[in-house]
Design a protein around this motif. Sequence first.
Motif, PDB file in Angstrom:
ATOM      1  N   UNK B  38       0.826  -1.204   0.000  1.00  0.00           N
ATOM      2  CA  UNK B  38       0.000   0.000   0.000  1.00  0.00           C
ATOM      3  C   UNK B  38       0.865   1.261   0.000  1.00  0.00           C
ATOM      4  N   UNK B  39       2.041   1.152   0.630  1.00  0.00           N
ATOM      5  CA  UNK B  39       2.990   2.259   0.571  1.00  0.00           C
ATOM      6  C   UNK B  39       3.355   2.521  -0.888  1.00  0.00           C
ATOM      7  N   UNK B  40       3.607   1.445  -1.625  1.00  0.00           N
ATOM      8  CA  UNK B  40       3.972   1.573  -3.032  1.00  0.00           C
ATOM      9  C   UNK B  40       2.826   2.119  -3.868  1.00  0.00           C
ATOM     10  N   UNK B  41       1.607   1.642  -3.610  1.00  0.00           N
ATOM     11  CA  UNK B  41       0.460   2.134  -4.371  1.00  0.00           C
ATOM     12  C   UNK B  41       0.304   3.640  -4.164  1.00  0.00           C
ATOM     13  N   UNK B  42       0.432   4.075  -2.892  1.00  0.00           N
ATOM     14  CA  UNK B  42       0.307   5.504  -2.596  1.00  0.00           C
ATOM     15  C   UNK B  42       1.379   6.314  -3.294  1.00  0.00           C
ATOM     16  N   UNK B  43       2.630   5.838  -3.227  1.00  0.00           N
ATOM     17  CA  UNK B  43       3.737   6.572  -3.839  1.00  0.00           C
ATOM     18  C   UNK B  43       3.559   6.639  -5.353  1.00  0.00           C
ATOM     19  N   UNK B  44       3.233   5.510  -5.964  1.00  0.00           N
ATOM     20  CA  UNK B  44       3.067   5.502  -7.418  1.00  0.00           C
ATOM     21  C   UNK B  44       1.867   6.334  -7.850  1.00  0.00           C
ATOM     22  N   UNK B  45       0.762   6.240  -7.078  1.00  0.00           N
ATOM     23  CA  UNK B  45      -0.437   6.987  -7.459  1.00  0.00           C
ATOM     24  C   UNK B  45      -0.159   8.490  -7.427  1.00  0.00           C
ATOM     25  N   UNK B 102       4.322  -3.460 -10.005  1.00  0.00           N
ATOM     26  CA  UNK B 102       5.008  -2.159 -10.058  1.00  0.00           C
ATOM     27  C   UNK B 102       6.104  -2.199 -11.110  1.00  0.00           C
ATOM     28  N   UNK B 103       6.837  -3.313 -11.105  1.00  0.00           N
ATOM     29  CA  UNK B 103       8.021  -3.404 -11.953  1.00  0.00           C
ATOM     30  C   UNK B 103       7.647  -3.459 -13.423  1.00  0.00           C
ATOM     31  N   UNK B 104       6.580  -4.184 -13.740  1.00  0.00           N
ATOM     32  CA  UNK B 104       6.249  -4.396 -15.155  1.00  0.00           C
ATOM     33  C   UNK B 104       5.238  -3.403 -15.694  1.00  0.00           C
ATOM     34  N   UNK B 105       4.343  -2.932 -14.828  1.00  0.00           N
ATOM     35  CA  UNK B 105       3.281  -2.049 -15.312  1.00  0.00           C
ATOM     36  C   UNK B 105       3.423  -0.618 -14.826  1.00  0.00           C
ATOM     37  N   UNK B 106       4.186  -0.423 -13.757  1.00  0.00           N
ATOM     38  CA  UNK B 106       4.318   0.923 -13.205  1.00  0.00           C
ATOM     39  C   UNK B 106       4.990   1.842 -14.218  1.00  0.00           C
ATOM     40  N   UNK B 107       4.567   3.105 -14.264  1.00  0.00           N
ATOM     41  CA  UNK B 107       5.205   4.035 -15.188  1.00  0.00           C
ATOM     42  C   UNK B 107       6.653   4.259 -14.773  1.00  0.00           C
ATOM     43  N   UNK B 108       7.508   4.520 -15.736  1.00  0.00           N
ATOM     44  CA  UNK B 108       8.897   4.813 -15.391  1.00  0.00           C
ATOM     45  C   UNK B 108       9.434   5.850 -16.356  1.00  0.00           C
ATOM     46  N   UNK B 109      10.405   6.602 -15.863  1.00  0.00           N
ATOM     47  CA  UNK B 109      11.046   7.583 -16.723  1.00  0.00           C
ATOM     48  C   UNK B 109      12.004   6.834 -17.636  1.00  0.00           C
ATOM     49  N   UNK B 110      11.984   7.204 -18.892  1.00  0.00           N
ATOM     50  CA  UNK B 110      12.814   6.526 -19.885  1.00  0.00           C
ATOM     51  C   UNK B 110      14.258   6.381 -19.412  1.00  0.00           C
ATOM     52  N   UNK B 201      12.178  12.050  -3.869  1.00  0.00           N
ATOM     53  CA  UNK B 201      12.226  12.590  -5.243  1.00  0.00           C
ATOM     54  C   UNK B 201      12.265  11.494  -6.310  1.00  0.00           C
ATOM     55  N   UNK B 202      12.555  10.268  -5.919  1.00  0.00           N
ATOM     56  CA  UNK B 202      12.689   9.188  -6.893  1.00  0.00           C
ATOM     57  C   UNK B 202      12.116   7.925  -6.263  1.00  0.00           C
ATOM     58  N   UNK B 203      11.257   7.224  -6.983  1.00  0.00           N
ATOM     59  CA  UNK B 203      10.753   5.956  -6.442  1.00  0.00           C
ATOM     60  C   UNK B 203      10.970   4.865  -7.478  1.00  0.00           C
ATOM     61  N   UNK B 204      11.263   3.673  -7.018  1.00  0.00           N
ATOM     62  CA  UNK B 204      11.273   2.520  -7.920  1.00  0.00           C
ATOM     63  C   UNK B 204      10.763   1.293  -7.159  1.00  0.00           C
ATOM     64  N   UNK B 205      10.456   0.200  -7.858  1.00  0.00           N
ATOM     65  CA  UNK B 205       9.778  -0.922  -7.188  1.00  0.00           C
ATOM     66  C   UNK B 205      10.572  -1.542  -6.049  1.00  0.00           C
ATOM     67  N   UNK B 206      11.915  -1.409  -6.050  1.00  0.00           N
ATOM     68  CA  UNK B 206      12.686  -2.078  -5.004  1.00  0.00           C
ATOM     69  C   UNK B 206      12.455  -1.468  -3.627  1.00  0.00           C
ATOM     70  N   UNK B 207      11.816  -0.267  -3.586  1.00  0.00           N
ATOM     71  CA  UNK B 207      11.515   0.323  -2.278  1.00  0.00           C
ATOM     72  C   UNK B 207      10.347  -0.374  -1.603  1.00  0.00           C
ATOM     73  N   UNK B 208       9.550  -1.085  -2.393  1.00  0.00           N
ATOM     74  CA  UNK B 208       8.278  -1.598  -1.859  1.00  0.00           C
ATOM     75  C   UNK B 208       8.236  -3.120  -1.901  1.00  0.00           C
ATOM     76  N   UNK B 209       9.255  -3.749  -1.314  1.00  0.00           N
ATOM     77  CA  UNK B 209       9.313  -5.206  -1.326  1.00  0.00           C
ATOM     78  C   UNK B 209       8.971  -5.755   0.046  1.00  0.00           C
ATOM     79  N   UNK B 210       9.064  -7.069   0.161  1.00  0.00           N
ATOM     80  CA  UNK B 210       8.845  -7.731   1.444  1.00  0.00           C
ATOM     81  C   UNK B 210       9.723  -7.117   2.532  1.00  0.00           C
TER      82      UNK B 210
END
Lengths: 285, 286
Positions: B38-45, B102-110, B201-210
């Motif tokens: 949920x932390x990841x969903x909030x950050x990505x949203x 997050x890793x496959x569908x989350x938006x990412x900067x090129x 300032x920067x988020x990626x999927x590895x922040x939101x793991x087990x």
Amino acid sequence: MMSALQVLAIGFGLAGYYALVAVGFALIFATLRIFHIAHGTVFLMAGYVFFFLYRVGGLDVVSSGVLSVIVAALTGLAIDKAVYLPVMRRGGGLFSVFIASLGVALIFEAVFLVFTKGIVTVARTTALGIVSVGPVAFRLLDIFILGVVIVVYGLLYLWLHCTRRGLEVRGLTDNRALAAVVGMNVDQTRNVIFLLASALAGIAGVLTAYDTGLAPDTGSRTLFIAVVAVILGGVQNILLGSIVGSVSLGILTAYAGFFFPEWVTFSVFAMMIILILIRPRGLFG
Amino acid sequence: MDHIFFLGTLMCVWVMVCLAANFVIGYTGMMAMGQAVYLGVGAYASATLNIYLGVNYFAAMALAAVVTGAVAVLTLLPLLRLSGFYFALATLGLNFVFFDLFHNLGPRVEGSEGLYGLELPAALGSPHAQIVTGLLITIACVLAANRLVGGAFGRALRATRDRPDALIALGKNPVHYQIVIWGVSGALTGLAGALYAATLFYIDPTLFTLNASILVLVYVGVGGLASNAGSVLGAVLLIAFTESFRYLGLPSVLAGPIQQGLYGALLVGLMLFRRQGLVGNHDFQE
């Protein structure tokens, strides 16, 4: 060009590893109600000891393997004696022991991380032999592992069904309180279970160290797949549940890894959640 | 000094996550092991709304909380049939499922694994503005949390945990309370995720793991279950303690493993000696 059959062969190779880890995990969970996350640590311990003896120490393959498996068995027993037993004595239940186990796994992973710096260590120095049958290539190591799995499961079946200790283990699976009441030595059986299960994880650890190599997170990754295999197959039916779960997951991960490599973990755990929802007791529970 | 402010804002983030986790784990007795989801969903949203749709960041934070609350309830509904340990396992599995999402569908900067380029308002634009805003939000959350668990609703939550049959006898549905508190907990975690994204300032999927979910478990466990003070204490003390390593001159290759080993030892120690944590009112059930 890899054919679908080739992927299937790879899947069976993976299944061997899962089956060795899964059966020990299932044995401990079904009899003692301990969710042994640190089982992955035991697996890793054996692998690293093997690497150390074989590559660094220059011992021959067989004696390094046997010594590593012994170390693994003792590690498993030590974890039970030092952590699980005291937590349970102080009134901790399933969930408390699970968290303590997670703690043990974190500690060991940190230690391995310090020593290896996260680099993958592979024990073998030569290429693996391959036999081709028609279009499909089998790795000799995979065939060896499948042989080990068949022998291990066969012996476990005989042990569980033809010896007094095995009868006690099955008694624990069905009803712990009753097993203690009818006079079986639960503590001694518990030690045997931990030694045996950890030795099996040790075998898988040694083989993995020899084959694809280890990183500090290999233990928890292998264990999580083995856990899903056990849940998939059903905890109560130790042997049949573990082997069916492991083979299905081996095939699933091989195909997912080949066709959708980005979605391997997703497919494994989505499958686990769906299966828990449909049949919480597993296929043969 | 900026680094201290940065750490302070991070503490605010984790205090909010721990408050949220304690609602479900401590007060309601639902073994949530996937708070990082949920932390990841909030950050990505919030980051997506801000970067791609140009939404003002405070509005994006509020929307992120709503979205995360909704996602939380949606993920909970199928799991409600599971009891105790299997529920914990399924929430643990959610970590892996959402990591791949997050890793496959989350938006990412090129050209990178994650997302950056937030347009932050002045109140979140610099470390010292961030800590003031972060503290204000956190204090508001703590006050709201105290109100939430102090009143009749809080009593109903504890009854859901301890005596669901008594609640049913009073004509109330325990499942109703479980769903509501899970949604509240998800929304609060989502808000924390939005603040987290603004801080980093920067988020990626590895922040939101087990690992992040385990971190929450350690903070809440050390602070104490079913106690808002415990949530605050656990996060603040442990972050302060592990960050102080940095000032001891330890090589940075060792800092990570030492922190991990320490958290492992804390978990084992807690289960052995003090299952209710520092100021907890309840211990891990079973």
